[in-house]
Enzyme design. Structure first.
Site, PDB file in Angstrom:
ATOM      1  N   CYS A  62      72.192  -3.882  28.957  1.00  0.00           N
ATOM      2  CA  CYS A  62      71.464  -2.656  28.617  1.00  0.00           C
ATOM      3  C   CYS A  62      70.538  -2.863  27.421  1.00  0.00           C
ATOM      4  CB  CYS A  62      72.467  -1.536  28.337  1.00  0.00           C
ATOM      5  SG  CYS A  62      71.771  -0.102  27.496  1.00  0.00           S
ATOM      6  N   CYS A  65      71.292  -0.646  24.414  1.00  0.00           N
ATOM      7  CA  CYS A  65      72.499  -1.114  23.714  1.00  0.00           C
ATOM      8  C   CYS A  65      72.158  -2.257  22.760  1.00  0.00           C
ATOM      9  CB  CYS A  65      73.556  -1.575  24.715  1.00  0.00           C
ATOM     10  SG  CYS A  65      74.065  -0.320  25.906  1.00  0.00           S
ATOM     11  N   CYS A 393      68.408   0.271  37.036  1.00  0.00           N
ATOM     12  CA  CYS A 393      69.859   0.129  36.860  1.00  0.00           C
ATOM     13  C   CYS A 393      70.332  -1.296  37.172  1.00  0.00           C
ATOM     14  CB  CYS A 393      70.569   1.143  37.759  1.00  0.00           C
ATOM     15  SG  CYS A 393      72.313   0.813  38.026  1.00  0.00           S
ATOM     16  N   CYS A 396      72.844  -1.521  40.028  1.00  0.00           N
ATOM     17  CA  CYS A 396      72.176  -1.350  41.332  1.00  0.00           C
ATOM     18  C   CYS A 396      71.538  -2.658  41.785  1.00  0.00           C
ATOM     19  CB  CYS A 396      71.106  -0.259  41.245  1.00  0.00           C
ATOM     20  SG  CYS A 396      71.744   1.346  40.693  1.00  0.00           S
TER      21      CYS A 396
END
Length: 493
Positions: A62, A65, A393, A396
């Protein structure tokens, strides 16, 4: 002379040792990680030992993050010296062993930060800044008393700003049921609002100072600027705060002080009326005034109103699939998620955001859009596994080749369809699908049974699920025949 040399040499050696150990201490400090690393093996034990601990749930892939990590670490370093120390921790929610923890705390995106109180008995959303100094200031307030005592005019002016919500309880004494209920409310809502309490209403700004209490006054930067309540039942107090902290008309522009109210507006479960226009255009003020009158007339009717400036509303335009040339434009969104557009007078047709239906759909995993969802999933009479995904994502992207393999396995089976829908570009009927994170997979059997797929993400796991839940060829007809026979038998009786 020899004695003087010995003394100088001794001092020199002491300086060397001091310099050496200072350097080691500095290096240890630099290498020390102040953010605790937690996982499923130590989470409960660690959290139970702290009355207040802040936990970030993150994923290594991420980008947000990664950006937060050094700020979170810097804040943890500063807060470790706070009295008492404030503990910051992190959990890799992407790890398979930690997914149950992520599910327990309803983690649907990264990074998500939770404030855990009383050994983890109370979990609250972190709603503060994402840079170190802001994190420190926010958590110092959150770890302190839930309501600050106002003892002077200076206290009041420093706490009650002209661009935020602030809630003050005025009491004849700091005890009794009313005060206890107020402090309970402050503890419950402290991550959303700021609270104060006082014995003297004369210290408060805005309005008369003859209040003796017990009374709750909510200060706000819009509408009537403050409102009062004397109902001290906790549920009634919470309802008073939630309803009073929403503007009659939320303003969506580039002023950062309005952003918390915009977020609150879109999180509100009410039906929504949204007027989008160019604030600098001729006639904008008149239109805004008339719209405000309508909002006033419909107060308490379960409808929330917003006016969005074209310049600031680009994200909303993208979300709703709107074009700038359509303004001034009213978007009506019902509580069930159905939307309508009103650019001109006349009947408002239901509006659904959808990508174009693909002209060719020949890949193993079929592309579904909002306008083809009914035909491909519900009206096809087939067993359909559909993935709701987001292009950005990571999970995904990891799942995509696996779904391709599953789809290839069913290429010779006309009764099974593997499909995908970009949930960021298409409206999803909320009465049928509950999509709160990505990817979310649903399975619709040929007979119409709809279920969530929450198993493993391997090819074998998905194939096994489909085989257990699908209707076999001819099974649907036999079910219909059985139902018809049973109905005939009942008619004969």
């Amino acid at each position: 002379m020899a004695s003087r040399v010995s003394i100088c040499f001794f001092v020199f050696v002491l300086c060397l040792f001091a310099s050496f150990f200072t350097k080691i201490g500095a290096e240890e400090s630099e290498s020390k990680e102040f953010v605790l690393t937690l996982d499923s093996s130590n989470f409960t034990d660690t959290v139970s030992k702290h009355d207040f601990i802040v936990v970030e749930f993150y994923a290594p892939w991420c980008g947000h993050c990664k950006k937060l990590a050094p700020e979170f670490e810097k804040a943890a370093s500063i807060l470790s010296s706070h009295d008492p120390p404030v503990i910051l921790a992190k959990v890799d929610a992407n790890e398979e062993a930690n997914k149950e923890l992520a599910s327990e705390f309803e983690i649907r995106g990264f990074p998500t930060i939770k404030i855990l109180r009383k050994g983890g008995q109370i979990a609250q959303e972190y709603k503060g800044p994402r840079e170190a100094d802001g994190i420190v200031d926010y958590l110092k307030k959150q770890s302190g008393p839930s309501s600050a005592e106002i003892k002077s005019v200076e206290d009041a002016s420093s706490l009650i700003g002209d661009k935020k919500i602030f809630i003050v309880g005025v009491f004849p004494k700091f005890s009794g049921e009313e005060f206890d209920n107020f402090t309970s409310l402050a503890e419950k809502l402290r991550s959303d609002y700021e609270f104060g309490h006082t014995l003297d209403a004369k210290l408060l700004p805005r309005g008369e100072s003859s209040l003796t209490g017990p009374i709750v006054r909510l200060f706000k930067p819009f509408d009537e600027l403050f409102v009062d309540s004397q109902d001290f039942h906790v549920d009634a107090l919470e309802k008073f705060v939630e309803e009073s902290s929403v503007p009659t008309v939320t303003i969506f522009n580039n002023d950062p002080s309005n952003h918390p109210f915009v977020i609150k507006f879109f999180n509100n479960p009410n039906a929504k009326a949204m007027l989008f226009l160019n604030f600098s255009s001729e006639g904008a003020d008149s239109l805004k005034s008339k719209y405000h009158e309508v909002a006033e007339q419909n107060k308490g009717e379960g409808i929330s109103f917003l006016i969005g400036d074209l310049e600031a509303s680009q994200g909303a335009f993208q979300y709703f699939g709107l074009k700038e040339e359509q303004v001034p434009l009213i978007v009506i969104q019902k509580a069930d998620g159905e939307k309508s557009l009103k650019a001109n007078e006349g009947k408002i047709p239901p509006y659904r955001k959808s990508e174009p239906v693909p002209e060719a759909n020949n890949e193993p995993v079929k592309v579904v859009v909002a306008d083809s969802l009914q035909d491909i999933v519900f009206n096809s009479g087939k067993n359909v596994l559909i993935e709701f995904y987001a292009p950005w994502c990571g999970h995904c992207k990891k799942l995509a080749p696996i779904l391709d393999e599953v789809a290839v396995s069913y290429e010779s089976d006309a009764d099974v369809v593997i499909a995908k829908l970009d949930a960021t570009a298409n409206d999803i009927p909320s009465d049928k699908f509950d999509v709160k994170g990505y990817p979310t997979l649903y399975f619709k059997s040929a007979s119409g049974k709809l279920s969530v797929f929450d198993g493993g993400r391997t090819k074998e796991d998905i194939l096994d699920f489909i085989e257990k839940n699908r209707d076999k060829a001819g099974q649907e007809d036999s079910l219909k025949e059985k139902t018809t026979t049973e109905d005939s038998s009942r008619d004969e009786l």
